[in-house]
Design an enzyme around this catalytic site. Structure first.
Site, PDB file in Angstrom:
ATOM      1  N   ASP A 151     -15.419  -1.278   8.793  1.00 48.49           N
ATOM      2  CA  ASP A 151     -16.258  -1.698   7.679  1.00 48.49           C
ATOM      3  C   ASP A 151     -17.334  -2.649   8.200  1.00 48.49           C
ATOM      4  OD1 ASP A 151     -14.680  -0.229   5.953  1.00 48.49           O
ATOM      5  OD2 ASP A 151     -13.370  -1.923   5.504  1.00 48.49           O
ATOM      6  N   GLU A 156     -14.033  -5.534   9.210  1.00 47.68           N
ATOM      7  CA  GLU A 156     -12.661  -5.317   9.657  1.00 47.68           C
ATOM      8  C   GLU A 156     -12.483  -3.880  10.124  1.00 47.68           C
ATOM      9  OE1 GLU A 156      -9.567  -4.557   6.320  1.00 47.68           O
ATOM     10  OE2 GLU A 156     -10.902  -6.103   5.524  1.00 47.68           O
ATOM     11  N   ARG A 187     -11.349   3.249  11.229  1.00 50.49           N
ATOM     12  CA  ARG A 187     -12.523   3.156  10.364  1.00 50.49           C
ATOM     13  C   ARG A 187     -12.964   1.702  10.287  1.00 50.49           C
ATOM     14  NH1 ARG A 187     -10.829   3.402   5.253  1.00 50.49           N
ATOM     15  NH2 ARG A 187     -11.711   1.341   4.871  1.00 50.49           N
ATOM     16  N   SER A 225      -6.486  -2.369   1.776  1.00 49.60           N
ATOM     17  CA  SER A 225      -6.873  -1.801   0.480  1.00 49.60           C
ATOM     18  C   SER A 225      -7.435  -2.841  -0.484  1.00 49.60           C
ATOM     19  CB  SER A 225      -5.688  -1.069  -0.169  1.00 49.60           C
ATOM     20  OG  SER A 225      -5.389   0.109   0.544  1.00 49.60           O
ATOM     21  N   GLY A 228      -7.083   5.531   5.056  1.00 50.97           N
ATOM     22  CA  GLY A 228      -6.576   6.411   4.020  1.00 50.97           C
ATOM     23  C   GLY A 228      -7.018   7.851   4.224  1.00 50.97           C
ATOM     24  N   TYR A 274      -9.878   3.173  -5.590  1.00 46.92           N
ATOM     25  CA  TYR A 274      -8.870   4.164  -5.956  1.00 46.92           C
ATOM     26  C   TYR A 274      -8.902   4.613  -7.415  1.00 46.92           C
ATOM     27  CZ  TYR A 274      -6.954   2.726  -1.464  1.00 46.92           C
ATOM     28  OH  TYR A 274      -6.798   2.449  -0.134  1.00 46.92           O
ATOM     29  N   ASN A 330      -9.762  -0.733  10.275  1.00 54.33           N
ATOM     30  CA  ASN A 330      -8.557  -0.126   9.714  1.00 54.33           C
ATOM     31  C   ASN A 330      -8.069   0.915  10.716  1.00 54.33           C
ATOM     32  OD1 ASN A 330      -6.676   1.413   8.205  1.00 54.33           O
ATOM     33  ND2 ASN A 330      -7.737   0.951   6.302  1.00 54.33           N
ATOM     34  N   GLU A 360       0.813  -1.217   0.000  1.00 48.25           N
ATOM     35  CA  GLU A 360       0.000   0.000   0.000  1.00 48.25           C
ATOM     36  C   GLU A 360       0.848   1.271   0.000  1.00 48.25           C
ATOM     37  OE1 GLU A 360      -3.749  -0.281   2.498  1.00 48.25           O
ATOM     38  OE2 GLU A 360      -2.570  -1.882   3.387  1.00 48.25           O
TER      39      GLU A 360
END
Length: 300
Positions: free
Chosen positions: A252, A265, A250, A145, A271, A211, A267, A17
């Site tokens: 999900d 999951e 963050r 990612s 990002g 992305y 994070n 990443e």
């Protein structure tokens, strides 16, 4: 505003990443400078470089994604050096980066997360004997990612996906796919920001959808009933705290057709690029990008 002293924005790193991290770091640097913070960006790739940086600054904003920078290794070094840094500490960073073990912890705490199995060198699972049912999600256990992830519909695709995931990680998570709606929720200093619903024309929210695609939809505010939003927020906070996370992150989440929420999951270094989700949620809450990075830095 609090005097943060000299701030190092750590970015780049050595993971798959890396390019996303460089973009996150530059955005964070720009935001901190605009807010009047004495900040400097560092593309950090090794231990000696990290130690040298740490000895010459007062705190660090970690914008490193993926292995080494997000999995507890950098956090362990900075903790041992006594340098304040953003985000979770060593243990929570390592746990959240490990998709398999974070799910074990959530399941042990009685939190809802999709059914799963795994394959590793020491656990040679017979793929033909799974009882989860298709479709399934196949994920390298320690990547972010959506790198190395595939959604599969039959045994042949499953075998191919596991082989592909093993290129990135010797340990592969095989997870029940939850049919329904996908959301992501940012947590900043104990506050859950407005949730964002993710809609993509792809089979799932993969790397390209995150992305590169121009047709991915980010819906905020969402049209969920307040009671369901509250249920999701409570689950996210419990999932965040159960892993020992700190500062920001963050989560999900999937919401199935019965309005049951499922943790996917966490994070711990989300990002911060122009297409990233935490800044979008913050803006919906009336928090500018400059305020956001300062708030995160303040929790170091």
């Amino acid at each position: 505003m609090q005097d943060f002293g000299r701030v190092a924005v750590l970015m780049g790193g050595i993971s798959a990443e890396r390019e996303v991290s460089l973009r996150s770091g530059q955005a964070v640097l720009k935001g901190l400078l605009a807010a009047g913070v004495d900040a400097q960006a560092f593309d950090v790739t090794c231990l000696t470089q990290l130690v040298e940086i740490a000895n010459n600054v007062d705190r660090a904003f970690i914008a490193l994604h993926g292995r080494w920078g997000e999995d507890g290794q950098v956090q362990a070094i900075l903790q041992s050096l006594g340098l304040p840094f953003t985000g979770s500490g060593m243990a929570a960073s390592a746990l959240a980066m490990d998709k398999l073990r974070s799910k074990w912890v959530w399941r042990g705490a009685g939190l809802s997360t999709p059914g799963f199995v795994y394959r590793s060198p020491s656990h040679q699972l017979d793929l033909a004997s799974l009882d989860l049912g298709f479709p399934l999600m196949v994920k390298p256990s320690h990547e972010g990612s959506s790198i190395g992830m595939r959604k599969v519909y039959n045994l042949i695709e499953l075998e191919q996906a596991v082989s592909a995931a093993q290129v990135f990680d010797s340990e592969v998570l095989i997870e029940q796919f939850i049919e329904g709606r996908e959301f992501t929720l940012a947590v900043i200093n104990g506050q859950v920001l407005p949730m964002i619903e993710l809609k993509t024309t792809h089979d799932f929210y993969d790397f390209d959808a995150k992305y590169q695609a121009t047709d991915t939809q980010y819906i905020c505010p969402c049209d969920l009933a307040p009671s369901i939003q509250q249920q999701i927020n409570q689950l996210v906070v419990r999932g965040f705290e159960t892993l020992g996370a700190h500062g920001w992150g963050r989560m999900d989440v999937m919401l199935d057709h019965n309005n049951q929420a499922w943790l996917i999951e966490l994070n711990t270094v989300p990002g911060m690029t122009e297409k990233s989700l935490v800044p979008k949620a913050a803006l919906q809450a009336g928090i500018s990008f400059e305020q956001l990075v300062v708030n995160i830095l303040g929790s170091a």
